[in-house]
Design an enzyme around this catalytic site. Sequence first.
Site, PDB file in Angstrom:
ATOM      1  N   HIS B   7      -5.290  54.645  74.682  1.00 48.15           N
ATOM      2  CA  HIS B   7      -4.695  55.713  73.864  1.00 48.15           C
ATOM      3  C   HIS B   7      -5.404  57.038  74.035  1.00 48.15           C
ATOM      4  O   HIS B   7      -6.528  57.101  74.525  1.00 48.15           O
ATOM      5  CB  HIS B   7      -4.643  55.326  72.376  1.00 48.15           C
ATOM      6  CG  HIS B   7      -5.968  55.166  71.693  1.00 48.15           C
ATOM      7  ND1 HIS B   7      -6.587  53.939  71.521  1.00 48.15           N
ATOM      8  CD2 HIS B   7      -6.803  56.064  71.116  1.00 48.15           C
ATOM      9  CE1 HIS B   7      -7.732  54.107  70.870  1.00 48.15           C
ATOM     10  NE2 HIS B   7      -7.893  55.393  70.625  1.00 48.15           N
ATOM     11  N   GLU B  43      -4.737  57.241  60.100  1.00 44.45           N
ATOM     12  CA  GLU B  43      -4.253  57.325  61.475  1.00 44.45           C
ATOM     13  C   GLU B  43      -2.926  56.618  61.657  1.00 44.45           C
ATOM     14  O   GLU B  43      -2.511  55.787  60.834  1.00 44.45           O
ATOM     15  CB  GLU B  43      -5.292  56.708  62.412  1.00 44.45           C
ATOM     16  CG  GLU B  43      -5.581  55.252  62.105  1.00 44.45           C
ATOM     17  CD  GLU B  43      -6.593  54.634  63.088  1.00 44.45           C
ATOM     18  OE1 GLU B  43      -7.753  55.080  63.079  1.00 44.45           O
ATOM     19  OE2 GLU B  43      -6.205  53.727  63.826  1.00 44.45           O
ATOM     20  N   GLN B  59      -2.607  58.201  69.492  1.00 42.62           N
ATOM     21  CA  GLN B  59      -3.198  57.932  68.171  1.00 42.62           C
ATOM     22  C   GLN B  59      -3.388  59.268  67.459  1.00 42.62           C
ATOM     23  O   GLN B  59      -4.087  60.144  67.976  1.00 42.62           O
ATOM     24  CB  GLN B  59      -4.551  57.242  68.352  1.00 42.62           C
ATOM     25  CG  GLN B  59      -5.265  56.901  67.060  1.00 42.62           C
ATOM     26  CD  GLN B  59      -6.671  56.373  67.327  1.00 42.62           C
ATOM     27  OE1 GLN B  59      -7.481  57.046  67.962  1.00 42.62           O
ATOM     28  NE2 GLN B  59      -6.957  55.179  66.862  1.00 42.62           N
TER      29      GLN B  59
END
Lengths: 141, 141
Positions: B7, B43, B59
């Site tokens: 990510h 998140e 993310q």
Amino acid sequence: MFMRIDHIGIACRDLEEKIELFSSLFELEVVAREVNEEQGVKEAMLHVADGEGGGSYIQLLEPLSEDSPVGKFIAKRGEGVHHVAFGVPDVEGAMATIGGKGVRLLDERPRHGSMGSRIAFLHPKDVGGMLTELVEAAKQQ
Amino acid sequence: MFMRIDHIGIACRDLEEKIELFSSLFELEVVAREVNEEQGVKEAMLHVADGEGGGSYIQLLEPLSEDSPVGKFIAKRGEGVHHVAFGVPDVEGAMATIGGKGVRLLDERPRHGSMGSRIAFLHPKDVGGMLTELVEAAKQQ
């Protein structure tokens, strides 16, 4: 729209030094090197992985001059992540779709990217502060 | 060593606003949300693609306080790419191998990451200015 995270572009002062660092630390192989005069960089692609949507890479970028975009980036922020690139099947189509949603395109038409790809950049202020590149990979022969 | 780009971690001031932005611009789906008190963030993970080595995500990270690491990052550099994470099969093994090459580890032992993963961070100054995360994905049930 996105087929893969194509690459992370990392600005560096010394390409050969960083190729040595990344390849030795992470056991990554250099699969392409080129000089892109239009973008004012010499660069190397280090292969991370392959997926159904194509390959993922770390791209190391050394500026050809201090007044190039990557040269200015390093002067202001130091070495580190310069941009993130996502693979798309059709770069003109993605530009039209994303531009139609109000994101400023830094390129009016696709330009030449690494390994024969066609690319376009999106304005970072319209994408959460991330300089974002769209990549249509070269057709495989 | 690396199975995928796992990510791109993007620091943002307003998680809900950026979820809306990224999902609408790029047609990405939110596949997980969590609050990580240890890291001082709330998140969301937006799914980009799958490969043989696992999934790739964006993310989005909103700091829980101004004096958290992500809060300080935003105060200093603004919103944008905070870190890059690479998937590894065995996070302790990767930590030992990379640490053995002289890279400073920011974590003595793996900690809890997104979606049940086990993670560790490498010192950005030892990795070309890139805050680098190693991710061992949760075992699939």
